[in-house]
Design a protein around this motif. Structure first.
Motif, PDB file in Angstrom:
ATOM      1  N   TYR A 178       1.834 -39.452 -50.253  1.00  0.00           N
ATOM      2  CA  TYR A 178       2.037 -40.582 -51.163  1.00  0.00           C
ATOM      3  C   TYR A 178       3.520 -40.840 -51.460  1.00  0.00           C
ATOM      4  N   ILE A 179       4.374 -39.867 -51.206  1.00  0.00           N
ATOM      5  CA  ILE A 179       5.802 -40.027 -51.537  1.00  0.00           C
ATOM      6  C   ILE A 179       6.432 -41.287 -50.912  1.00  0.00           C
ATOM      7  N   PRO A 180       6.181 -41.579 -49.623  1.00  0.00           N
ATOM      8  CA  PRO A 180       6.800 -42.794 -49.058  1.00  0.00           C
ATOM      9  C   PRO A 180       6.407 -44.077 -49.787  1.00  0.00           C
ATOM     10  N   VAL A 181       5.195 -44.086 -50.369  1.00  0.00           N
ATOM     11  CA  VAL A 181       4.729 -45.302 -51.050  1.00  0.00           C
ATOM     12  C   VAL A 181       5.602 -45.605 -52.264  1.00  0.00           C
ATOM     13  N   ILE A 182       6.019 -44.551 -52.965  1.00  0.00           N
ATOM     14  CA  ILE A 182       6.799 -44.785 -54.188  1.00  0.00           C
ATOM     15  C   ILE A 182       8.304 -44.749 -53.920  1.00  0.00           C
ATOM     16  N   SER A 183       8.680 -44.554 -52.646  1.00  0.00           N
ATOM     17  CA  SER A 183      10.113 -44.531 -52.328  1.00  0.00           C
ATOM     18  C   SER A 183      10.609 -45.949 -52.074  1.00  0.00           C
ATOM     19  N   ILE A 209       5.819 -48.253 -36.378  1.00  0.00           N
ATOM     20  CA  ILE A 209       5.632 -46.828 -36.711  1.00  0.00           C
ATOM     21  C   ILE A 209       6.116 -46.556 -38.135  1.00  0.00           C
ATOM     22  N   MET A 210       7.268 -47.121 -38.455  1.00  0.00           N
ATOM     23  CA  MET A 210       7.814 -46.908 -39.792  1.00  0.00           C
ATOM     24  C   MET A 210       6.892 -47.516 -40.865  1.00  0.00           C
ATOM     25  N   ALA A 211       6.394 -48.709 -40.592  1.00  0.00           N
ATOM     26  CA  ALA A 211       5.521 -49.378 -41.569  1.00  0.00           C
ATOM     27  C   ALA A 211       4.218 -48.604 -41.760  1.00  0.00           C
ATOM     28  N   VAL A 212       3.684 -48.074 -40.662  1.00  0.00           N
ATOM     29  CA  VAL A 212       2.453 -47.281 -40.751  1.00  0.00           C
ATOM     30  C   VAL A 212       2.703 -46.051 -41.610  1.00  0.00           C
ATOM     31  N   TRP A 213       3.807 -45.381 -41.330  1.00  0.00           N
ATOM     32  CA  TRP A 213       4.168 -44.165 -42.071  1.00  0.00           C
ATOM     33  C   TRP A 213       4.316 -44.473 -43.558  1.00  0.00           C
ATOM     34  N   LYS A 214       4.967 -45.597 -43.846  1.00  0.00           N
ATOM     35  CA  LYS A 214       5.218 -45.959 -45.249  1.00  0.00           C
ATOM     36  C   LYS A 214       3.913 -46.279 -45.988  1.00  0.00           C
ATOM     37  N   GLY A 215       2.980 -46.933 -45.289  1.00  0.00           N
ATOM     38  CA  GLY A 215       1.765 -47.379 -45.980  1.00  0.00           C
ATOM     39  C   GLY A 215       0.637 -46.372 -45.978  1.00  0.00           C
TER      40      GLY A 215
END
Lengths: 318, 470
Positions: free
Chosen positions: A133-138, A185-191
């Motif tokens: 969940y960390i990437p979501v709030i970054s 790839i970055m967007a997938v990782w972030k979401g």
């Protein structure tokens, strides 16, 4: 001497005057409530007019003008719309934007797999839930800069990791072929964290009794997944697909940071990025508005189709 | 009573919604997200909207305090992030909340002039003041409103320079010494051949591990090729800003030479290694021989030279030219200070613009902070270059910066057109020439010319429409 029947004595006569008096009393009684209701309704109605109807009307008008965003407008009818039909960069940006949507099913599949794994009683479950969940709030800007480094063709983390398994990675953001997949790839990782969280809640809400009954009937794990889990989490899938398509159509920040000139051979330029450039760099606010409206209509059409499909596949477990 | 209360609640709701929709929100705080950018109403009130770093703020706070003391003005400073400045300014203009004084980019200026946003400052500034500023610093803001011609001496000007930014060139003195190479001349430009030869000598595998440790150079085509194209006598656009001129043999030869530095000569890091940030990092790590040096880099370069003297030291030199005797050139940027045409205190606002552009103490603070070279010619060519520059850590050959400001500098090609789209288009696909070599420069340029010409023509059509519309 007048006589009356029993019925006449027990049933009062409801005259017009009585009705009028009653309405008056009623009106008086509810007047205060009606006023309050009107007051509360006024806020969203005015908000809707001020923040939706007026801007929408203004946008439609602006899209039919020659306007640089700072001076006066000149009405030019549908010229901006015919222009965009002939603008190869509009189509290229639209194609790039559609291409980014490939990340949606990929992200959802990974999220569901993660949710299924995290719903089991495994060690470190809370830790993994937090990590995902960390990437979501970054901050998206900070993430974009970090990934820009990770994608560095020479010493980036991604290519170093690939080199460990004998793969020579591409120069991600400098290669027209790989720049879009890199952003996906970055967007997938972030979401991932957000989708996983929603799927986790949906998976945990599936009644255990369904699985138990299926097991007793000899259903395999795959059958249990396809016949119970997947249909039961479909409302969440629907919600995620709709919101991800809307969000995906607005992709801008990561492109502007990671490939500020639209990427090699303009391979990463999204439609919103192009709209922004036309509006604020090239002073074509009218044209940019027309493109934005076309994008909005396209997203609306896709969303309506999704709702139709979802309704057709609706079911209940009564 | 109840009815009145109800009406009041409804009106309050509606008002709150309308205000939140229409107002820019917040007070005139200096760095809030949505500051009130409106010009001052009272006879002595002014707003000044700008972007910049710590030194800009420091210099302008002091200058504005002096200005307020001298004139009795009350100036509200509005600082925004650099990357959001243009968007916020445009929004402020669209919302009819134009600040009295604000930074203006010469590349965006035409639209503002045609829309009646920028005031003609010609009548407010003494000729003696203009004569003491670098000519480009004023010419960048000159515009003939009838013809759309830009940069012509004698035409009205709609801004004064906040700065002029000479994009210089330099070399790593430590690397040259380490390899026993003679330093290039600080005054005379090298030819392309001499530069290539030196770059080859700088491209070395020092430890014999098969990997190169140093490279001759590592230049980003988008920001560094201009000097080489101009140095070969070519240009992107004709002098009247109406014709794209990239399809000339000189242009093709210069661009091909630039590409071949990496593709054929191998004197730059490979495409994988040469993403912009990386070449900068490699230059800072002492791995690259030649690299751009601009005033805004000086503080960082000085720190690096002080902390890593075994690998890094630098000096400023002229850019190479195609042939001996050719004139060297590089680009010269500028950011301007403009005044709102509709300012309630236009004269005072113009006075502030002049003050910010020419106040000696502010100029000293900015030059001392190595943010910019001084705007004032008499100070820059006198006290500053003789004593102050060296004392505050500018490189010993800083006169090269002054030479660029005075004579060798040119505006970036798109500065004098209504929109930069034609110029942005040039860079789409440039990697096929300089990174992977799948296209020759001549083929690339032949294909680009008509596309760019169409966009330039469109830019002029848009300019004419903006002029007609106001």
């Amino acid at each position: 001497m007048a006589t009356t029947t029993e019925a006449e004595r027990t049933t009062p006569v409801w005259t017009k005057a009585d009705a009028k008096a009653s309405r008056k009393a009623n009106n008086k009684l509810h007047r205060k409530e009606h006023a309050w209701a009107a007051a509360f309704m006024a806020a969203p109605v005015i908000g809707w007019v001020a923040f939706l109807l007026f801007p929408m009307g203004f946008s439609i008008y602006a899209s039919m003008t020659n306007w640089n965003g700072i001076g006066n407008m000149t009405f030019i009818g549908l010229d901006n719309y015919t222009r965009l039909l002939q603008d190869p960069y509009f189509w290229k940006a639209l194609w790039n934007t559609v291409f980014y949507m490939i990340g949606i099913p990929i992200g959802l599949a990974i999220s569901l797999a993660l949710a299924l794994a995290l719903s089991r009683n495994i060690r470190g479950r809370t830790f993994f839930r937090t990590v995902y969940y960390i990437p979501v709030i970054s901050s998206l800007a900070a993430i974009a800069i970090l990934w820009q480094w990770a994608y560095n063709g020479d010493f980036g983390l991604v290519n170093q990791a690939l080199a460990l398994v004998g793969i020579q990675g591409p120069n991600w953001l400098m290669d027209p072929l790989w720049a879009k997949p890199a952003l996906i790839i970055m967007a997938v990782w972030k979401g991932l964290g957000y989708s996983t969280l929603l799927y986790l809640a949906a998976v945990q809400a599936v009644p255990r009794s369904l699985y138990e009954a299926a097991s007793l009937d000899g259903a395999t794990s795959w059958k249990r997944f396809t016949k119970i889990t997947w249909p039961m989490v479909r409302p969440v899938t629907f919600f995620l697909v709709v919101t991800n398509i809307i969000a995906g159509s607005m992709i801008f920040t990561e492109i502007n940071i990671m490939t500020p000139t639209g990427g090699p051979s303009w391979s990463t330029a999204s439609l919103v990025w192009y709209v922004w450039n036309q509006a604020f760099r090239n002073l074509n606010m009218g044209y940019a508005t027309a493109m934005a409206l076309v994008l909005g209509i396209l997203v609306l059409i896709v969303t309506i189709i999704q709702f139709r499909i979802n309704r057709a596949n609706d079911f209940s477990i009564d | 009573m109840n009815r009145k209360l109800t009406t009041a609640v409804a009106v309050t709701f509606a008002g709150a919604l309308m205000l939140s929709a229409c107002s820019s929100g917040g007070s005139s705080g200096d760095s809030s997200d949505n500051p009130d950018t409106s010009g001052g109403d009272a006879p002595n009130e002014l707003t000044f909207m700008f972007r910049g770093g710590e030194y800009d703020k420091l210099a302008y706070e002091a200058a504005i305090a002096s200005f307020e003391e001298e004139t009795g003005a009350d100036v509200t400073m509005i600082i925004t992030d650099a990357d959001q400045y243009n968007t916020k300014l445009q929004a402020a203009i669209a919302g009819n909340k134009v600040p009295d004084v604000f930074y203006v980019d010469p590349a965006n200026m035409m639209g503002y002039v045609y829309a009646g946003v920028l005031a003609d400052l010609s009548g407010y500034v003494d000729q003696s003041v203009v004569d003491n500023l670098w000519s480009f610093g004023v010419d960048a803001y000159r515009m003939n409103i009838e013809t759309g011609a830009r940069g012509v001496d004698g035409d009205p000007f709609y801004g004064l320079p906040k700065d002029v930014g000479p994009f210089g060139f330099g070399f790593n003195t430590v690397l040259f010494d380490k390899l026993g190479l003679e330093h290039p001349s600080l005054d005379e430009p090298m030819t392309f051949d001499e530069f290539t030869e030196l770059a080859k000598q700088l491209t070395v595998d020092m430890d014999g591990d098969g990997e190169l440790d140093h490279w001759g150079t590592g230049l980003n085509v988008m920001w560094n090729s201009q000097a080489f194209i101009w140095g070969a006598g070519a240009d992107w656009i004709s002098e009247d800003q109406k014709t794209i001129t990239v399809d000339t043999p000189e242009f093709a030869e210069a661009l091909q030479w630039f590409a071949d530095l990496g593709l054929v000569e191998g004197v730059t890091p490979s495409a994988e290694q040469a993403q912009t940030l990386d070449t900068y990092q490699r230059w800072m790590a002492g791995e690259i021989g030649f690299f751009p040096v601009a005033p805004w880099d000086i503080a960082t370069y000085n720190d690096k030279a002080a902390n890593d003297p075994e690998n890094f030291g630098y000096e400023v030199i002229p850019y190479p030219v195609a042939n001996e005797g050719d004139d060297w050139a590089t680009w010269l940027g500028s950011l301007g200070i403009g005044v709102s045409e509709n300012s309630a205190n236009k004269e005072l606002a113009a006075e502030l613009a002049v003050y910010l552009s020419t106040d000696l103490d502010a100029q000293k603070t900015l030059a001392d902070g190595k943010v910019q070279i001084p705007n004032l010619i008499d100070y820059a060519t006198g006290e500053w270059i003789e004593t102050d520059a060296a004392a505050s850590g500018w490189p010993s050959n800083s006169k090269a910066f002054l030479e660029i400001a005075q004579e060798k500098g040119r505006p970036l090609p798109m500065i004098y057109t209504y929109t930069p789209q034609w110029y942005d288009n040039f860079w789409i696909g440039i990697e096929n020439v300089v990174d992977n070599g799948s296209q020759t420069a001549a083929d690339f340029l032949a294909a680009k010319q008509p596309e760019m010409q169409q966009l330039l023509d469109q830019s002029w059509i848009s300019a004419d429409q903006a002029k007609a519309q106001g």
